[in-house]
Design an enzyme around this catalytic site. Sequence first.
Site, PDB file in Angstrom:
ATOM      1  N   LYS B  86       0.847  -1.200   0.000  1.00  0.00           N
ATOM      2  CA  LYS B  86       0.000   0.000   0.000  1.00  0.00           C
ATOM      3  C   LYS B  86       0.881   1.249   0.000  1.00  0.00           C
ATOM      4  CE  LYS B  86      -4.012   1.510   2.753  1.00  0.00           C
ATOM      5  NZ  LYS B  86      -4.830   1.161   3.956  1.00  0.00           N
ATOM      6  N   SER B 161      -9.496   0.343   3.104  1.00  0.00           N
ATOM      7  CA  SER B 161      -8.766   1.228   2.213  1.00  0.00           C
ATOM      8  C   SER B 161      -7.628   0.551   1.466  1.00  0.00           C
ATOM      9  CB  SER B 161      -8.205   2.404   3.023  1.00  0.00           C
ATOM     10  OG  SER B 161      -7.284   1.963   4.001  1.00  0.00           O
ATOM     11  N   SER B 185      -9.637  -1.713   7.240  1.00  0.00           N
ATOM     12  CA  SER B 185      -8.997  -1.505   5.931  1.00  0.00           C
ATOM     13  C   SER B 185      -8.101  -2.639   5.455  1.00  0.00           C
ATOM     14  CB  SER B 185      -8.197  -0.200   5.947  1.00  0.00           C
ATOM     15  OG  SER B 185      -9.069   0.905   5.935  1.00  0.00           O
TER      16      SER B 185
END
Lengths: 65, 475
Positions: B86, B161, B185
């Site tokens: 990420k 996320s 997330s």
Amino acid sequence: MDPDPTIAAIARWSGIAPPNEAARIGLADNAALITEIEAMRGTMGFEEEPSDFKAALRDCREPTP
Amino acid sequence: MNAPVAVTDLASLSMTEAADAFATGEVAATALVEACLARIDAHDAVVNSVIRLDREAALEAAAAADAARAAGRPLGKLAGVPMMHKDMYYRAGRVSSCGSKIRRDFIPGVTATVLERLDAAGAIDMGTLNMAEFAQNPTGHNAHFGHCHNPWDPAYCTGGSSSGSGAGVAARFFYAALGSDTGGSIRLPATLCGVTGLKGTQTRVSRAGVMPLSFSCDNVGPLVRTARDAARFMAVTAGHDPRDPTSAREPVPDYEAALTGDIRGLRIAVCETFFLDGADAPVVAAFEAALDALRARGAVVTRISASSMRAINAYTAMVSRVEGAAIHANWMREHPGDYAIHLSARLFGGYAFPAHLYVEALSRRGPLLRQFVAEALTGHDIVATPTLKTRVPTLAETDIDADPANWSRFMAVSANTRPFNYLGLPTISIPCGFDDRGLPIGLQLAGRPFAEATVLKAADAFQRETGWHCKAPAL
């Protein structure tokens, strides 16, 4: 000044204006939480006794076999 | 250890299968990287999980790993394994966009401790992944880098996320990815994309060099294919870090040693308060079937209620939003138009919470953890819930930027995951079925603080009993 008192308070305290129409809708979404807090009033409150989250994590560990 | 490699498609291996195959000389790291690059080249135009692909650097790192193995040098636990992460894990000198326009050119001067630990274990970092802007949505929408699309059907959300992390692991673009979890997330993209995602105990993994969202609730953790993958990943990344004074000093156990498959007598609580309210029928059916699979391996399942959930839910809704609003206050004053509509709208609502309620929420966190443990985890080892109450939503029906009326559907996505961030409990999401539209369903398992080994053991036993985690989307 915005006629919505919450928006006016945010502007006064934080200097931030609603960035778009969705922000007003999002603010209205807080109403559900406010209703929930109203319903729980009297059962919720500041924890008077000293409390520490990290200590609670340690204290709630699995019992050692 | 995993069974010997018996498949021809290297990208379909799990992370531990790839690591073990490299360690024993069955495959070259170069071949693993090339297999992953081929998948990305073939399919990421649809999925849109990648922000930055360091192709040449990955091949060079793989060649170095192959040379090290040939020379008989010591290998780390993740040597030769391609990963991507990420785009909020800082690496000194490399752009870390945090999925945003505001930080599109941000070059940090430090490297995240968790990346340093993965580097030391020999993992190959192939680049950075799409994510919700500033890790602030549960769906995977991104107005700046394009939405990430679910590999099972691109019309559907990936979950957020850590959208690129979930979608990329599901699409077999790499073997593991770092996500972050403040309200679900890691677990949401894991369940929506049909992979395994672990959020450890609050403070279990260092957050040094990681973009903050909510200081109280942020967690670092992996998205992978199996519980065994998560166990090995956690063994490498968990543990105290002097650069993160909030990180726990608890010893890190041998998580893989706990994966015996034997869960006879394991006591599982199904919390009927809140977590099943309004759940879709296909989700409930898959959840009940998952409980049957756990029973089949000897677990004992009990239905319980937890009166603490009402206050937990109310406070959960405040903490991360207030902390997020505080972090973004300067940008919200100076660059509000640089945020996606849904994000600036969500942040704006955070400035409305009275400070005394936020302080109250933090003051009650420890006592409510103790109460929840007394109600749900005394006499039980695990709490089980569906990770997502509903079927996987489409990108369109949760797109606030297109229609603010989608607000409630958007916010509902993280209902079952957020409470465990407030409580700080270790929680995993594993695939447990598919809905009537062919989208994955996830099972969420939570344990006591620092009981990651128990959570992983239960998840691993489930995966020995079922084959949901082996299903791959047809891209």
